[in-house]
Design a protein around this motif. Structure first.
Motif, short mmCIF file in Angstrom:
data_model
loop_
_atom_site.label_atom_id
_atom_site.label_comp_id
_atom_site.label_asym_id
_atom_site.label_seq_id
_atom_site.Cartn_x
_atom_site.Cartn_y
_atom_site.Cartn_z
N ASP A 75 60.07 37.09 61.43
CA ASP A 75 59.98 38.40 60.78
C ASP A 75 58.69 39.10 61.20
OD1 ASP A 75 60.13 40.63 59.13
OD2 ASP A 75 60.93 39.48 57.45
N PRO A 76 58.65 39.58 62.44
CA PRO A 76 57.40 40.16 62.96
C PRO A 76 56.94 41.40 62.19
CG PRO A 76 59.21 40.54 64.49
CD PRO A 76 59.72 39.61 63.43
N ALA A 77 57.84 42.12 61.57
CA ALA A 77 57.42 43.31 60.80
C ALA A 77 56.56 42.91 59.61
CB ALA A 77 58.63 44.11 60.35
N ARG A 78 56.98 41.90 58.88
CA ARG A 78 56.18 41.45 57.72
C ARG A 78 54.85 40.87 58.18
NH1 ARG A 78 61.33 39.41 54.66
NH2 ARG A 78 61.50 41.04 53.08
N VAL A 79 54.84 40.13 59.25
CA VAL A 79 53.60 39.58 59.78
C VAL A 79 52.67 40.72 60.18
CG1 VAL A 79 52.55 38.19 61.62
CG2 VAL A 79 54.70 37.43 60.53
N THR A 80 53.20 41.71 60.85
CA THR A 80 52.40 42.86 61.28
C THR A 80 51.81 43.59 60.09
OG1 THR A 80 53.73 43.13 63.28
CG2 THR A 80 52.51 45.07 62.52
N VAL A 81 52.59 43.81 59.05
CA VAL A 81 52.09 44.51 57.86
C VAL A 81 50.99 43.70 57.18
CG1 VAL A 81 52.72 45.27 55.53
CG2 VAL A 81 54.15 45.89 57.47
N LEU A 115 52.28 30.17 62.10
CA LEU A 115 51.38 31.13 62.75
C LEU A 115 49.97 30.59 62.86
CD1 LEU A 115 52.56 34.40 60.99
CD2 LEU A 115 53.18 33.59 63.28
N GLY A 116 49.69 29.48 62.21
CA GLY A 116 48.38 28.86 62.28
C GLY A 116 48.15 28.06 63.55
N ARG A 117 49.18 27.88 64.33
CA ARG A 117 49.04 27.16 65.60
C ARG A 117 48.35 28.06 66.62
NH1 ARG A 117 54.33 23.48 66.33
NH2 ARG A 117 52.81 22.36 67.58
N PRO A 118 47.57 27.48 67.51
CA PRO A 118 46.91 28.30 68.55
C PRO A 118 47.94 29.13 69.33
CG PRO A 118 46.01 26.09 68.55
CD PRO A 118 47.20 26.07 67.62
N ARG A 119 47.62 30.39 69.53
CA ARG A 119 48.43 31.34 70.32
C ARG A 119 49.81 31.63 69.71
NH1 ARG A 119 46.10 27.75 73.16
NH2 ARG A 119 47.95 26.59 73.75
N ALA A 120 50.02 31.28 68.45
CA ALA A 120 51.33 31.48 67.82
C ALA A 120 51.70 32.95 67.66
CB ALA A 120 51.38 30.78 66.47
N THR A 121 50.72 33.83 67.62
CA THR A 121 51.02 35.26 67.42
C THR A 121 51.24 36.01 68.73
OG1 THR A 121 48.68 35.85 67.34
CG2 THR A 121 49.74 35.31 65.23
N GLU A 122 51.03 35.34 69.86
CA GLU A 122 51.22 36.02 71.15
C GLU A 122 52.67 36.48 71.30
OE1 GLU A 122 49.83 33.53 74.33
OE2 GLU A 122 47.76 33.62 73.60
N GLY A 123 52.83 37.71 71.77
CA GLY A 123 54.15 38.28 71.98
C GLY A 123 54.76 38.94 70.75
N MET A 124 54.08 38.87 69.62
CA MET A 124 54.60 39.52 68.41
C MET A 124 54.14 40.97 68.41
SD MET A 124 54.19 36.63 65.44
CE MET A 124 55.24 37.55 64.31
N ASP A 125 55.05 41.88 68.63
CA ASP A 125 54.70 43.29 68.77
C ASP A 125 55.90 44.13 68.33
OD1 ASP A 125 53.81 45.81 69.46
OD2 ASP A 125 53.48 45.33 71.58
N ILE A 126 55.77 44.84 67.20
CA ILE A 126 56.87 45.68 66.72
C ILE A 126 56.75 47.11 67.24
CG2 ILE A 126 57.31 44.25 64.71
CD1 ILE A 126 55.93 46.45 63.01
N GLY A 127 55.71 47.39 68.01
CA GLY A 127 55.55 48.71 68.60
C GLY A 127 54.66 49.63 67.79
N GLN A 128 54.45 50.80 68.37
CA GLN A 128 53.56 51.81 67.78
C GLN A 128 54.12 52.30 66.44
OE1 GLN A 128 50.52 52.66 68.78
NE2 GLN A 128 50.78 51.06 70.30
N PRO A 129 53.22 52.59 65.52
CA PRO A 129 51.78 52.74 65.69
C PRO A 129 50.98 51.45 65.49
CG PRO A 129 52.35 53.39 63.48
CD PRO A 129 53.64 52.99 64.17
N PHE A 130 51.65 50.31 65.45
CA PHE A 130 50.99 49.04 65.18
C PHE A 130 50.55 48.34 66.46
CE2 PHE A 130 54.07 49.81 61.79
CZ PHE A 130 53.24 49.77 60.68
#
Length: 123
Positions: free
Chosen positions: A16-22, A48-63
């Protein structure tokens, strides 16, 4: 773990990248307003606590991508706490986690929430 002004709890991970982003956006906003902040990763979010776990998570602009937000958050003094019981439940250990993050227990979660001036639960 020392209490902070703002605490956000996050229950979701890469699914759920949107919730993570928020969650990261709001935690960064708290830091930007001069507050101290802790983001608690619980349930599935402990992955998400693992090293590099957030790489590639991108929901787009404006975030900004989550990995960019995480780097800014840590640079500004934000803290990440990992639910130890949630880690065990998900088959993870402290050795699997980014060493910049702190593993905490249930009573620590209560202390953080009760000691905060404000909190946000994203579940």
């Amino acid at each position: 773990m020392q209490c902070t002004d703002f605490v956000a709890t996050l229950f979701h991970g890469r699914e759920d990248p949107a919730r993570v982003t928020v969650a990261f956006t709001m935690a960064l906003a708290a830091l930007g307003k001069g507050h101290s902040a802790t983001l608690i990763l619980m349930v599935d979010a402990v992955h998400l606590g693992r090293p590099r776990a957030t790489e590639g998570m991108d929901i787009g602009q404006p975030f900004d991508p989550v990995s960019v937000q995480l780097a800014k958050y840590l640079e500004l003094g934000g803290r990440i706490a990992l639910c130890g019981a949630c880690m065990v439940h998900n088959g993870l250990t402290a050795a699997d986690m980014d060493p910049r993050f702190e593993v905490i227990a249930g009573p620590d979660v209560i202390d953080l929430l009760m000691g905060a001036s404000g909190s946000l639960q994203i579940n």
